[in-house]
Design a protein around this motif. Structure first.
Motif, short mmCIF file in Angstrom:
data_model
loop_
_atom_site.label_atom_id
_atom_site.label_comp_id
_atom_site.label_asym_id
_atom_site.label_seq_id
_atom_site.Cartn_x
_atom_site.Cartn_y
_atom_site.Cartn_z
N THR A 116 -12.36 -2.75 -13.79
CA THR A 116 -12.47 -1.35 -13.37
C THR A 116 -12.20 -0.45 -14.56
OG1 THR A 116 -11.78 -1.78 -11.09
CG2 THR A 116 -11.53 0.48 -11.90
N GLU A 154 -10.79 3.33 -5.30
CA GLU A 154 -9.75 4.35 -5.23
C GLU A 154 -8.35 3.74 -5.38
OE1 GLU A 154 -7.81 7.88 -5.08
OE2 GLU A 154 -9.97 7.51 -5.37
N HIS A 155 -8.14 2.54 -4.85
CA HIS A 155 -6.81 1.95 -4.97
C HIS A 155 -6.48 1.59 -6.41
CE1 HIS A 155 -9.26 -1.75 -4.61
NE2 HIS A 155 -8.26 -2.39 -5.18
N VAL A 157 -7.60 3.46 -8.99
CA VAL A 157 -7.28 4.77 -9.57
C VAL A 157 -5.83 5.13 -9.25
CG1 VAL A 157 -7.82 7.24 -9.55
CG2 VAL A 157 -9.68 5.55 -9.42
N GLN A 158 -5.40 4.88 -8.02
CA GLN A 158 -4.03 5.20 -7.64
C GLN A 158 -3.02 4.31 -8.35
OE1 GLN A 158 -3.11 7.92 -6.03
NE2 GLN A 158 -5.33 8.35 -6.13
N GLN A 173 -7.62 14.69 -11.96
CA GLN A 173 -8.91 14.00 -11.99
C GLN A 173 -10.05 15.01 -12.04
OE1 GLN A 173 -9.58 10.67 -9.25
NE2 GLN A 173 -7.39 10.67 -8.79
#
Length: 367
Positions: A116, A154-155, A157-158, A173
């Motif tokens: 990622t 998204e997880h 990114v978190q 962001q």
């Protein structure tokens, strides 16, 4: 946070500062990579990293998160190399480049499916470079922009946002193109302007050497970023070419409008031009990290006799207040004082100001 390994590719000012921030968590192991063994030796001696290597595969093999903390062109080269290396499943790769669109586009093309990529830009810096200038406070309160690839989970990114909380930066962001437009205006193009102005005055100085003699004071301050790394800024401008060209056209139009007012002798609108700029500038956050490294300067009136500068530095040293530069000012134009002292941080500057005022020195800040 569970045990994890962080790889820092490029152990310099930014990479080293991120590494020091990561080391706040004892569950994190930081591995540094650099092409120069002496940089790794410094980083190890200073406690910036736990381990260091000049072999890229060794650096990234166990990494859960990889920071590409190298100049823009080297980031592209490293992305291509990563596609051929053995990486952990679900590894996150991020960078610290000051341009984002081209880097994110390249990453989407070359990184393997199990990787990622999340673009990143920590918007803080220093007038110093190298791992010896790294600090775990460099990014504190600075904006740290993340520009995830469109397919970034998204997880993940978190996960990165949570990790970056160790830097104490303000993580935000935005999409890569928006980032490049905004940073082009507040960081990239100002470097062009500063260098263009310096080159203009240098040309005048060939005919009249008084230009260099009188170009101290405010001129040095507003053009300080012209002392930046030429190769790095060459690459930045080429990577953000479209936005820079658009901003340059807008600037040329704005300058032409002002010169039209001057030619017409329109005093009221000329004053309005300066007033509008002043109002916006005075409303900007003061002494906050931003796209350009802040100055932590004090100006001091000192008696013109031997030993006075030595006394000031002794007073500061006795209180363990670190300074990074001293300059004797030979012009007075709009600054009171003969001595400029540059400190490492806002905190050091404020301590120095309080101490020198206690000993009855006239101390001023440039605002």
């Amino acid at each position: 946070m569970k045990k994890m390994t962080i790889a820092i590719i490029g152990v310099g000012l930014i990479g080293g500062s991120i590494a020091l921030s990561m080391r706040r968590d004892p569950a994190i192991r930081v591995v540094g990579y650099d092409i120069r063994q002496d940089s790794l030796d410094k980083a190890l001696t200073l406690g910036v990293i736990h381990a260091g290597t000049t072999d890229l595969q060794t650096a990234v093999r166990e990494a859960n998160v990889i920071f590409l903390a190298a100049p823009v062109e080297q980031i592209f080269a490293t992305l291509r190399k990563l596609s051929d290396l053995d990486l952990q499943p679900e590894v996150i790769v991020t960078d610290v480049g000051s341009t984002k669109s081209a880097i994110v586009s390249q990453a989407v093309k070359v990184v393997p499916p199990h990787v990622t990529f999340i673009g990143g830009h920590p918007m803080a810096g220093s007038h110093k470079s190298g791992v010896e200038a790294a600090s775990d406070r460099l990014l504190e309160n600075a904006y740290y922009v993340l520009t995830p690839a469109s397919d970034a989970p998204e997880h993940h990114v978190q996960r990165l946002v949570e990790l970056l909380s160790l830097t104490r930066a303000k993580v935000v962001q935005m999409d890569p193109d928006t980032h490049d437009q905004v940073v082009g205006a507040v960081s990239h193009f100002p470097h062009v302007l500063a260098s263009a102005l310096v080159n203009l005055v240098a040309g005048y100085d060939d005919e009249n050497a008084w230009h260099a003699r009188l170009a101290a004071g405010g001129f040095r301050d507003i053009t300080r970023i012209a002392s930046s790394n030429p190769r790095m800024w060459r690459d930045v401008l080429l990577q953000n070419r479209d936005h820079i060209l658009k901003i340059a056209k807008d600037w040329a139009s704005a300058l032409e409008d002002v010169m039209d007012l001057v030619e017409a002798g329109d005093a009221d609108r000329i004053e309005h031009f300066f007033q509008t700029a002043r109002d916006f500038r005075d409303g900007l956050p003061e002494r906050k990290p931003g796209a350009l490294p802040p100055l932590f300067d004090l100006y001091i009136d000192i008696p013109d006799h031997p030993g006075e500068i030595g006394r000031i530095t002794t007073l500061l040293g006795a209180k363990q207040i670190n300074i990074t530069n001293l300059q004797i000012r030979e012009t007075r134009e709009d600054i009171y004082g003969a001595l400029r002292i540059t400190f490492q941080s806002q905190d050091e500057m404020e301590k120095g100001e309080e101490l020198l005022r206690y000993f009855d020195y006239n101390v001023y800040r440039r605002v």
